[in-house]
Design an enzyme around this catalytic site. Structure first.
Site, PDB file in Angstrom:
ATOM      1  N   LEU A   1      52.864  80.155  44.060  1.00  0.00           N
ATOM      2  CA  LEU A   1      54.302  80.653  44.162  1.00  0.00           C
ATOM      3  C   LEU A   1      54.829  80.164  42.740  1.00  0.00           C
ATOM      4  CD1 LEU A   1      55.404  79.422  47.584  1.00  0.00           C
ATOM      5  CD2 LEU A   1      54.923  81.614  46.885  1.00  0.00           C
ATOM      6  N   ASP A   2      55.487  81.237  42.056  1.00  0.00           N
ATOM      7  CA  ASP A   2      56.120  80.529  40.830  1.00  0.00           C
ATOM      8  C   ASP A   2      57.404  79.669  40.833  1.00  0.00           C
ATOM      9  OD1 ASP A   2      58.500  82.260  40.993  1.00  0.00           O
ATOM     10  OD2 ASP A   2      57.635  84.148  40.422  1.00  0.00           O
ATOM     11  N   LEU A   3      57.712  79.253  39.869  1.00  0.00           N
ATOM     12  CA  LEU A   3      58.865  78.252  39.616  1.00  0.00           C
ATOM     13  C   LEU A   3      59.703  78.375  40.501  1.00  0.00           C
ATOM     14  CD1 LEU A   3      59.337  75.586  38.143  1.00  0.00           C
ATOM     15  CD2 LEU A   3      60.603  76.917  36.526  1.00  0.00           C
TER      16      LEU A   3
ATOM     17  N   THR B   1      60.146  80.618  43.187  1.00  0.00           N
ATOM     18  CA  THR B   1      60.036  81.195  44.496  1.00  0.00           C
ATOM     19  C   THR B   1      59.616  79.983  45.415  1.00  0.00           C
ATOM     20  OG1 THR B   1      58.892  83.040  43.550  1.00  0.00           O
ATOM     21  CG2 THR B   1      58.413  82.611  45.915  1.00  0.00           C
TER      22      THR B   1
END
Length: 293
Positions: A152-154, A156
């Site tokens: 999961l990106d920063l 999200t």
């Protein structure tokens, strides 16, 4: 709206801090780093590639292990390995960064409610906080080293699965297995359900093909809307890029489920272990059906 995958019951089994790696052992020179006599190749001996065995033991993913071998961090009986094609029947005599590799534990799977602002990485050169900073407090003592399944990106938030088993990680990430991931996005702009339904056939954006996406407009407040999306590929920033392609600006993104495992009411920053019987049932499902069906 498409039905949401059921939540897997999670028990309170023992769990801990992901283990830190030790310092790298001195690398042998090219003239002295010979393959150990007990190692063979696939055509010579029964067994498995060392990368597969180390992934199963939870050391790292296969790809990461191949990089570790290239960096001279893995040895067998004191000899630095030079190829990931080494075939072994066990991990006896194998060391990583000079430390013996423990026998593989039974596969374990954890649900973690990742907050915004954390990187899905072990460490960050810029010093930003990672999921492992939060996991130190979220997991009880005794948990083996855990690897994230997907990322999961920063910015999200939501469900992040973690496991000690590299083979399980690989099986769940493999696009060919078609394991669904469901997200909820808050986006600004104008969109109709009919437009969202065009995504069921997939879409190509800047030369990148994104497969089938089941998207449903949940509710709208002014020009803000909540959209639920289920996909199976999990390409980098897929949800954000697809919605931006449709003219929307995503202001919040949360993953709700991954396969049969759902976030449910797990508090932000907390973790919970999936019961062994539920994990084994899922593994049998994937093995016998050759993917998610």
């Amino acid at each position: 709206m498409s039905p949401r995958p059921p939540r897997s019951p999670a028990g309170n089994s023992r769990a801990s801090k992901p283990g830190a790696r030790a310092r790298s052992a001195p690398r042998a020179s090219a003239s002295t780093a010979r393959p150990a006599p007990t190692a063979g190749r696939a055509s010579d001996k029964p067994g498995d590639r060392i990368a597969k065995l180390l992934a199963r033991a939870g050391v790292a993913s296969r790809r990461e292990i191949e990089r570790m071998i290239a960096d001279g961090r893995i040895a067998l009986n004191g000899e630095v390995l030079e190829t990931p094609a080494t075939i072994l029947t066990s991990l006896a005599g194998v060391t990583v960064d000079g430390k013996p590799v423990a026998a593989p534990e039974a596969p374990r799977l954890f649900l973690f409610h990742k907050p915004q602002g954390l990187l899905t990485a072990e460490r960050d050169p810029k010093g930003r906080p990672t999921i492992y900073n939060a996991l130190r407090n979220a997991l009880p003592p005794g948990t083996p080293r855990l690897m994230p399944i997907g990322r999961l990106d920063l910015n999200t938030e939501g469900l992040l699965l973690l496991t000690n088993d590299g083979e399980l990680k690989r099986a769940m990430e493999l696009p060919a297995n078609g394991i669904p991931r469901t997200y909820r996005a808050r986006a600004f702009g104008d969109i109709s359900q009919a437009e969202l339904e065009t995504l069921i056939e997939g879409v190509t954006i800047d030369g990148v093909n994104y497969g089938r996406i089941d998207a449903n407009l949940e509710r709208r407040t002014g020009r803000n809307q909540w959209i639920e999306m289920t996909l199976t590929e999990g390409k980098n920033r897929e949800v954000r890029r697809v919605l931006e392609h449709l003219g929307l600006k995503v202001s919040r993104l949360m993953r709700l489920s991954y396969g049969p495992f759902a976030l449910g009411d797990l508090p932000r920053g907390q973790a919970s272990e999936v019961r062994q019987k539920d994990l084994e049932q899922f593994r049998r499902h994937i093995a016998t059906r050759g993917g998610w069906r």
